[in-house]
Design an enzyme around this catalytic site. Structure first.
Site: not given
Ligand code: EPZ
Length: 468
Positions: A57-58, A152, A157, A357, A449
């Site tokens: 998916k991702n 989610c 986020r 995840d 999803r």
């Molecule tokens: C991706 O989300 C995945 N989604 C998520 O999977 C997954 O949990 C996550 O990566 C972590 O592995 C997709 O790929 C579509 P991040 P993403 O940016 O990219 C902070 C699932 O169940 N952060 O790596 O949105 C954030 O708050 C989903 O498949 C900032 O502070 O996650 C978090 O604490 C749920 N500022 C951490 O970084 C930003 O601009 C990691 O988030 C971006 C993120």
């Protein structure tokens, strides 16, 4: 007050109509006309046999928007049949792309006629990955507009790191109101730059790649995320002619290119490059845990065992047998009825650490592992909403400041539970498969999803599970 500059009347009208639809949905929900589909599971059957994993998916949700950057059509294979992908395809079509389905998991996509850069509000709000259209549209049109992404409910986020990357590459935010629900970006010209991420972010790393790949000059992304889907996006773009080095490490270097057309000649419209999305690490991990939790014996096929190392290691810690069969692209997971399963500790981290995840699924499994297991969640601030649901089934779990303590050893009993989010929903399925009696899971749209045809797949290895 939201200050919208350069937004034309047509777009505002479309947004109003999206808002009206959102309002109608909410009213229907208030009237109790909720999504009533559910999964019904009669638990207690060890899973046995072979199960095939779908594309990730991702990865798919980033590679599909990346097609906007190509100067020729492409063919993308191993695309999972899940609702997040359907939304991506709908957005692509809405922007003017031609999309043809060739069988269940292959799409031919041509973006030659795309001129619009407005991602409809309603679609953007349905999934997190809608933010990839910002990077891809910026790279293509130097303009992009979308609502703040949905997805989610896992706590705050933010997308500050995405916006920081876009700005370093030459884009400006046209809506400066911090409270605005819309992101609109414009770049007179994009250019390479040095982006040092303040946090390791999958989405921001992907978006920086998408925006930089055609930006003249050299872009360096420091403190980049290293997940397999980052490598997959880079491989796809490189295959089409991009110059991206270092994906999978924490420093990625991109030399901007003018065109992305593989080996095709200028103006070619017939050549369709084929690229297959990598297997879904999280779907595979979910099946691994389901096999262990039901004390089954399952061959999980179509995987890259290396991507599963953190999950395999934790299962082994608990006394589960995990065999990695690299040549067969499979892992075998087995736990016999009399094998002793013991507690372990988990800390979620970016790849190659234990994936967030896979946290709810592992916590569910740990309810049958003897002893006390500690779970620390380092990525999302609110990823324990599933605990209340597991308690309804008899689980003994306490929430701590950034984690949970699972007191394992006793079994679960069937109950009516809710899929609070995608991976929480996967955990409920595992709980239902482990439990004595019947479990009903509602709000299954969250599960759909990210998991393709999950009831049928699990029935294929002996689960008594149906969607009603
Ligand atoms: C991706 O989300 C995945 N989604 C998520 O999977 C997954 O949990 C996550 O990566 C972590 O592995 C997709 O790929 C579509 P991040 P993403 O940016 O990219 C902070 C699932 O169940 N952060 O790596 O949105 C954030 O708050 C989903 O498949 C900032 O502070 O996650 C978090 O604490 C749920 N500022 C951490 O970084 C930003 O601009 C990691 O988030 C971006 C993120």
């Amino acid at each position: 007050m939201i200050a919208v500059r350069f937004a034309d009347k047509k777009k505002n009208t479309e947004q109003d109509s999206d808002w009206n639809q959102m309002r109608n949905i909410s009213r229907a929900q208030i009237r109790g006309e909720k999504n009533v589909e559910k999964f019904v599971i009669n638990g207690g059957h060890p899973l046995k046999g072979e199960i095939l994993v779908s594309g990730a998916k991702n990865s798919a949700v980033a590679i599909l928007p990346a097609a906007l950057l190509l100067d020729v059509p492409c063919m993308i294979e191993n695309v999972p049949d899940i609702s997040d992908v359907k939304i991506c395809l709908k957005v692509l079509k809405g922007l003017g792309a031609e999309v043809k389905a060739l069988g269940n998991d292959t799409y031919w996509i041509s973006c030659r006629n795309v001129t619009d850069y407005y991602v409809p509000y309603k679609e953007a709000k349905k999934m997190r990955a809608s933010y990839y259209f910002l990077g891809a549209l910026l790279g293509r049109c130097h303009n992009a507009r979308a609502a703040m992404p949905g997805g989610c409910p896992l706590g705050a986020r933010p997308i500050d790191q995405h916006l920081k990357a876009f700005e370093i590459l030459g884009a400006k935010q046209l809506i400066e109101d911090q409270q605005s629900d819309i992101v609109e970006l414009h770049a007179d010209r994009l250019h390479g730059g040095r982006i040092s991420m303040d946090v390791v972010s999958v989405g921001a790393t992907m978006n920086a790649i998408l925006a930089a790949v055609k930006a003249p000059g050299i872009t360096i992304i420091e403190n980049a995320a290293k997940e397999p889907h980052i490598v997959d996006l880079a491989n796809f773009l490189n295959y089409m002619g991009a110059h991206i080095k270092g994906a999978g490490t924490d420093v990625i270097k991109i030399q901007g290119v003018e065109k992305l057309m593989g080996n095709a000649g200028e103006g070619s419209q017939d050549v369709a490059y084929r690229y297959a999305v990598v297997p879904d690490q999280i779907e595979a991990g979910t099946f691994m845990i389901a096999a262990a939790a039901t004390r089954g014996d399952v061959l999980i096929k179509g995987v890259i065992p290396k991507h599963l190392e953190a999950i395999s290691a934790k299962l082994r810690d608990c006394g589960v047998t995990v065999e990695e069969l690299d040549d067969e692209e499979a892992v075998r997971v087995c736990a016999s009825a009399d094998s002793k399963l013991t507690a372990t500790n988990i800390k979620t981290e970016p790849y190659p650490g234990y994936p967030t995840d896979m946290q709810p699924q592992m916590a569910t499994f740990l309810t049958i592992a003897e002893g006390e297991s500690s779970i620390i969640e380092n990525v999302w601030e609110d990823r324990f909403r599933y605990v209340n649901e597991l308690r309804k089934m008899g689980a003994e779990i306490d929430i701590t400041q950034n984690g949970a303590i699972v007191r394992g050893g006793s079994g679960l009993s069937g109950a009516s539970v809710n899929a609070c989010d995608l991976r929480a929903g996967a955990a409920m399925i595992i709980a239902g498969l482990m439990a004595d009696g019947c479990t009903e899971i509602t709000e299954i749209q969250h599960i759909e999803r990210g998991y393709a045809d999950i009831a049928a797949k699990l029935r294929g290895i002996g689960a008594d599970m149906k969607k009603v």
